[in-house]
Design an enzyme around this catalytic site. Structure first.
Site: not given
Length: 486
Positions: A133, A16-17, A195, A188, A79, A12, A191-192, A135, A293
């Site tokens: 995490s 990021m990959g 964020e 995670k 992925v 992937g 965490h988001n 980015g 949002r």
């Protein structure tokens, strides 16, 4: 001539990959890479050559990719969550052998990870769900990583993860074994959610300073740069300062003013709020950031609403009052910090509640430690959180830690001034207001919930408890009220 097996594989190669693969290779660890679109494989290998002949081997066929990795094999998947993960597992599984390990590094729903861990175990494979995490920049130079699932699988790649993770001078690599099952993905996800809250609170600080304080982008750049030298020092405050300094390359003025006010999302914030509701954990700051949002997405409706209310005498800002800029900047800084404490408190309590429900035994102080570098919510403030849990691992809420309680008390007057000023000016500060309401509810010994419970018993015979005696009670409220009216 036989090709030397690589230490690890990565499937992937989106942003990021590709960056994580190059990070692993740059730490002296030979890596095999693969992707469904083979052109990305070639681009990654090419980039590895340009960035210092890094040991990256590209493979177009899944069989040759898997066979190139030393046993027991470890393959990281990066992925898209959902069906693509299942498809990648199916493709890899045809060539993997007993004892091999699959690591899902995407933002996956934790229950999917638990399902997959059980499914691959039938073939003798090990499985990890690992939140990553930071980015693009974090993936390349050092992310914060949250692996959960098979401890044996973690031990197989611990040496690599410790090198690849962000390194914080006083607290080490930003990775740790989180716990069993889907705990890595769950942590995670929260965490988001934190964020989301952080970003919303910063946006509100910006709105108040700009709309009420009339600060220019140059002044905002200066304010956020200064804030990043003190208690608010963090990745998000740093990049916010940068944003205010960037001019538009396609026209006049600053780029931030040309960005459409519609926020996108990938779903982890929504999952966080849903889990908070499932576990009955109050998370109003995170919830308000999600609602903000959703409201931002109603752009066309908001444009029409603005016209309707303009005719009714409502401007963008209700009162054009003169404020002391210096005082306002200081008040907003304090309000942002106090609101942020509440947002993190909510996230930590949500993680703890899930940990108790699932028997994961998560260590909240250790999570604060691995978030200190690499990740999007990295902040100097996380040191304080780690210390709070080091002082008391059973701490009910960050708000009642002696250090944080003292800071909230010192800042609460400024916090109230900012929220009141915003309300009177017609500027919405849902995150700051929700944080303040959370604090005010949490610190009060008695809430008006007694009336709500009385109402529930009146119309639905739901019963109630009393303050002065044990037991469960029901009153015929309607009959008594009717008799008194006769």
């Amino acid at each position: 001539m036989a090709v030397q097996p690589t230490r690890i594989g990565l499937a992937g190669l989106a942003v990021m990959g590709q960056n994580l693969a190059l990070n692993i290779a740059s730490k002296g660890c030979p890596i095999s890479v693969s992707n469904r679109t083979t052109s990305k494989v070639d681009k990654t290998v090419e980039r590895a050559k340009k960035e210092g002949n890094l040991p990256v081997c590209g493979f177009h066929a899944p069989e040759s990719f898997v066979n190139s990795i030393q046993k027991p094999r470890v393959v990281i998947m990066l992925v898209k969550a959902g069906a693509p993960v299942d498809q990648t597992i199916k493709t890899l599984s045809a060539y993997l052998e007993k004892g091999d390990c699959i690591v899902d590094g995407g933002n996956e729903w934790y229950e999917n990870t638990e399902r997959r861990e059980k499914a691959v175990a039938e073939n003798g494979f090990l499985y990890l769900g690992m939140g990553v995490s930071g980015g693009e920049e974090g993936a390349r130079n050092g992310p914060s990583m949250m692996p959960g699932g098979s401890f044996e699988a973690y031990k197989n790649i611990e040496d690599i993860l410790l090198k690849v993770a962000a390194q914080v001078r006083d607290s080490g690599p930003c990775v740790t074994y989180i716990g069993k099952g889907g705990s890595g993905n769950f942590v995670k996800m929260v965490h988001n959610g934190i964020e989301y809250g952080d970003m919303q609170l910063i946006a509100e600080a910006y709105d108040v300073l700009k709309s009420v304080g009339k600060l220019t982008n140059e002044e905002l750049h200066g304010v956020f740069t200064e804030w990043n030298k003190g208690e608010l020092e963090s990745f998000l405050v740093e990049i916010t300062a940068d944003i205010f300094g960037i001019k538009d390359d396609k026209g006049d003025g600053h780029l931030v003013d040309k960005v459409l006010d519609k926020t996108g999302m990938k779903g982890t914030g929504k999952w966080t709020v849903q889990q908070a509701a499932e576990l009955s954990v109050p998370s109003p700051t995170i919830e308000s950031s999600l609602d903000a949002r959703f409201l931002s997405g109603l752009k066309d409706e908001r444009v029409q609403a603005a016209k309707v209310f303009k005719e009714g005498g409502f401007g963008d800002v209700l009162t054009d009052q003169t404020v002391d800029k210096k005082q306002l900047i200081d008040d907003v800084r304090k309000a942002l910090y106090a609101s942020k404490i509440c947002s993190y408190a909510q996230g930590m309590n949500l993680i703890r509640a899930k940990s108790v429900e699932k028997g994961w035994g998560l260590k909240l102080g250790e999570l604060a430690r691995i978030w200190k570098g690499g990740c999007i919510i990295r902040a100097i403030f996380l040191d304080r959180i780690k210390q709070a849990y080091d002082r008391n691992a059973e701490l009910a809420n960050l708000l009642v830690d002696p250090e944080f309680a003292k800071e909230i008390i010192e800042r609460q007057s400024a916090w109230r001034r900012v929220v009141c000023l915003s309300i009177n000016s017609g500027i919405s500060t849902p995150g700051m207001s929700a944080s303040l309401a959370y604090f005010d509810s949490y610190r009060r010994e008695r809430l008006p919930a007694n009336l709500v419970q009385a109402q529930r018993d009146y119309f639905g015979a739901h019963t109630y408890e009393r303050t002065d005696m044990e037991g469960s009670f029901h009153t015929e409220w309607f009959k008594i009220a009717r008799q008194s009216k006769m």
